[in-house]
Design a protein around this motif. Structure first.
Motif, PDB file in Angstrom:
ATOM      1  N   THR A  55       0.811  -1.221   0.000  1.00 16.39           N
ATOM      2  CA  THR A  55       0.000   0.000   0.000  1.00 16.39           C
ATOM      3  C   THR A  55       0.844   1.271   0.000  1.00 16.39           C
ATOM      4  N   HIS A  56       2.157   1.146   0.179  1.00 18.68           N
ATOM      5  CA  HIS A  56       3.020   2.325   0.075  1.00 18.68           C
ATOM      6  C   HIS A  56       3.137   2.809  -1.364  1.00 18.68           C
ATOM      7  N   VAL A  57       2.846   1.910  -2.330  1.00 21.07           N
ATOM      8  CA  VAL A  57       2.966   2.282  -3.741  1.00 21.07           C
ATOM      9  C   VAL A  57       1.701   2.032  -4.555  1.00 21.07           C
ATOM     10  N   ALA A  58       0.721   1.335  -3.987  1.00 19.39           N
ATOM     11  CA  ALA A  58      -0.489   0.997  -4.737  1.00 19.39           C
ATOM     12  C   ALA A  58      -1.691   0.896  -3.810  1.00 19.39           C
ATOM     13  N   ALA A  59      -2.855   1.180  -4.370  1.00 19.73           N
ATOM     14  CA  ALA A  59      -4.091   1.143  -3.587  1.00 19.73           C
ATOM     15  C   ALA A  59      -4.602  -0.282  -3.375  1.00 19.73           C
ATOM     16  N   ASP A  60      -4.285  -1.202  -4.312  1.00 20.03           N
ATOM     17  CA  ASP A  60      -4.765  -2.575  -4.204  1.00 20.03           C
ATOM     18  C   ASP A  60      -3.806  -3.518  -4.918  1.00 20.03           C
ATOM     19  N   ALA A  61      -4.115  -4.804  -4.873  1.00 18.65           N
ATOM     20  CA  ALA A  61      -3.235  -5.817  -5.459  1.00 18.65           C
ATOM     21  C   ALA A  61      -3.103  -5.665  -6.977  1.00 18.65           C
ATOM     22  N   ALA A  62      -4.179  -5.292  -7.641  1.00 17.19           N
ATOM     23  CA  ALA A  62      -4.141  -5.120  -9.099  1.00 17.19           C
ATOM     24  C   ALA A  62      -3.215  -3.972  -9.482  1.00 17.19           C
ATOM     25  N   GLN A  63      -3.310  -2.887  -8.751  1.00 17.05           N
ATOM     26  CA  GLN A  63      -2.436  -1.737  -9.011  1.00 17.05           C
ATOM     27  C   GLN A  63      -0.976  -2.089  -8.725  1.00 17.05           C
ATOM     28  N   PHE A  64      -0.734  -2.853  -7.660  1.00 18.29           N
ATOM     29  CA  PHE A  64       0.615  -3.289  -7.321  1.00 18.29           C
ATOM     30  C   PHE A  64       1.186  -4.164  -8.444  1.00 18.29           C
ATOM     31  N   ALA A  65       0.373  -5.078  -8.953  1.00 19.06           N
ATOM     32  CA  ALA A  65       0.807  -5.943 -10.051  1.00 19.06           C
ATOM     33  C   ALA A  65       1.109  -5.123 -11.305  1.00 19.06           C
ATOM     34  N   ALA A  66       0.270  -4.136 -11.598  1.00 16.55           N
ATOM     35  CA  ALA A  66       0.489  -3.282 -12.766  1.00 16.55           C
ATOM     36  C   ALA A  66       1.786  -2.484 -12.627  1.00 16.55           C
ATOM     37  N   LEU A  67       2.081  -2.015 -11.404  1.00 20.18           N
ATOM     38  CA  LEU A  67       3.328  -1.296 -11.163  1.00 20.18           C
ATOM     39  C   LEU A  67       4.519  -2.230 -11.352  1.00 20.18           C
ATOM     40  N   GLY A  68       4.367  -3.471 -10.924  1.00 18.42           N
ATOM     41  CA  GLY A  68       5.422  -4.463 -11.126  1.00 18.42           C
ATOM     42  C   GLY A  68       5.703  -4.692 -12.603  1.00 18.42           C
ATOM     43  N   VAL A  69       4.656  -4.734 -13.421  1.00 15.83           N
ATOM     44  CA  VAL A  69       4.807  -4.900 -14.870  1.00 15.83           C
ATOM     45  C   VAL A  69       5.506  -3.682 -15.459  1.00 15.83           C
ATOM     46  N   LEU A  70       5.135  -2.492 -15.014  1.00 21.53           N
ATOM     47  CA  LEU A  70       5.765  -1.256 -15.492  1.00 21.53           C
ATOM     48  C   LEU A  70       7.267  -1.254 -15.175  1.00 21.53           C
ATOM     49  N   LEU A  71       7.617  -1.631 -13.959  1.00 19.84           N
ATOM     50  CA  LEU A  71       9.037  -1.674 -13.593  1.00 19.84           C
ATOM     51  C   LEU A  71       9.769  -2.766 -14.374  1.00 19.84           C
ATOM     52  N   ARG A  72       9.114  -3.888 -14.604  1.00 21.61           N
ATOM     53  CA  ARG A  72       9.718  -4.971 -15.384  1.00 21.61           C
ATOM     54  C   ARG A  72       9.983  -4.512 -16.822  1.00 21.61           C
ATOM     55  N   ASP A  73       9.060  -3.724 -17.379  1.00 23.78           N
ATOM     56  CA  ASP A  73       9.254  -3.185 -18.729  1.00 23.78           C
ATOM     57  C   ASP A  73      10.442  -2.237 -18.791  1.00 23.78           C
ATOM     58  N   ARG A  74      10.799  -1.640 -17.650  1.00 29.61           N
ATOM     59  CA  ARG A  74      11.964  -0.747 -17.569  1.00 29.61           C
ATOM     60  C   ARG A  74      13.236  -1.504 -17.187  1.00 29.61           C
ATOM     61  N   GLY A  75      13.139  -2.814 -17.087  1.00 33.31           N
ATOM     62  CA  GLY A  75      14.303  -3.629 -16.779  1.00 33.31           C
ATOM     63  C   GLY A  75      14.506  -3.910 -15.304  1.00 33.31           C
ATOM     64  N   GLY A  76      13.499  -3.634 -14.481  1.00 37.14           N
ATOM     65  CA  GLY A  76      13.630  -3.839 -13.045  1.00 37.14           C
ATOM     66  C   GLY A  76      12.577  -4.774 -12.503  1.00 37.14           C
ATOM     67  N   PHE A  77      12.441  -4.774 -11.197  1.00 35.03           N
ATOM     68  CA  PHE A  77      11.415  -5.598 -10.554  1.00 35.03           C
ATOM     69  C   PHE A  77      10.937  -4.900  -9.288  1.00 35.03           C
TER      70      PHE A  77
END
Length: 148
Positions: free
Chosen positions: A84-106
């Protein structure tokens, strides 16, 4: 070629990020993130935080520093102690993870990697037990010379 063993263990530079309103909460979040990273032998390259959860993630100065470090190749991943420090719910957290993965991170969630809290007395007792198990005695009368 990656130099890290399978399973995500190895010398991986990561950022620990948290967002909380009190210094106590920030300290606990940082401790949890560092514990999680240390357990995986990841190197904590930086710790960033923000004091306002109401501010959108993209507008938080600490998060902007994290994404800049990721873009510069200074870090390869971001560890958060609570999703919850970076996302409102699990779906948003997963989407942020995908965004970071697209930038070469995790993105890693350290909420399950909570360090055990010990009182100073418990820590001392564990230390004494470890000393005794190794044959090291802190009190001279505890170990009798020549006893088998």
């Amino acid at each position: 070629m990656p130099t890290n063993p399978p399973g995500g263990l190895g010398h991986v530079p990561v950022a620990v990020y948290s967002c909380a309103t009190t210094s106590t909460a920030l300290g606990e979040s940082e401790e949890r993130g560092r514990y999680y990273a240390d357990a995986r032998h990841w190197h904590v390259a930086g710790v960033w935080s923000d004091p306002d959860l109401a501010l959108p993630l993209a507008e938080r100065p600490g998060w902007q520093a994290v994404t800049a470090a990721l873009s510069a190749g200074m870090i390869r991943g971001v560890v958060v102690s609570v999703p919850t420090h970076v996302a409102a719910d699990a779906a948003q957290f997963a989407a942020l993870g995908v965004l970071l993965r697209d930038r070469g991170g995790f993105l890693a969630d350290a909420s399950n990697g909570i360090p055990a809290r010990r009182t100073p007395g418990q820590a001392r007792r564990r230390h004494d037990i470890a000393d005794a198990a190794s044959g090291w005695f802190t009190q001279p009368d505890t170990h009798e010379e020549g006893a088998s």
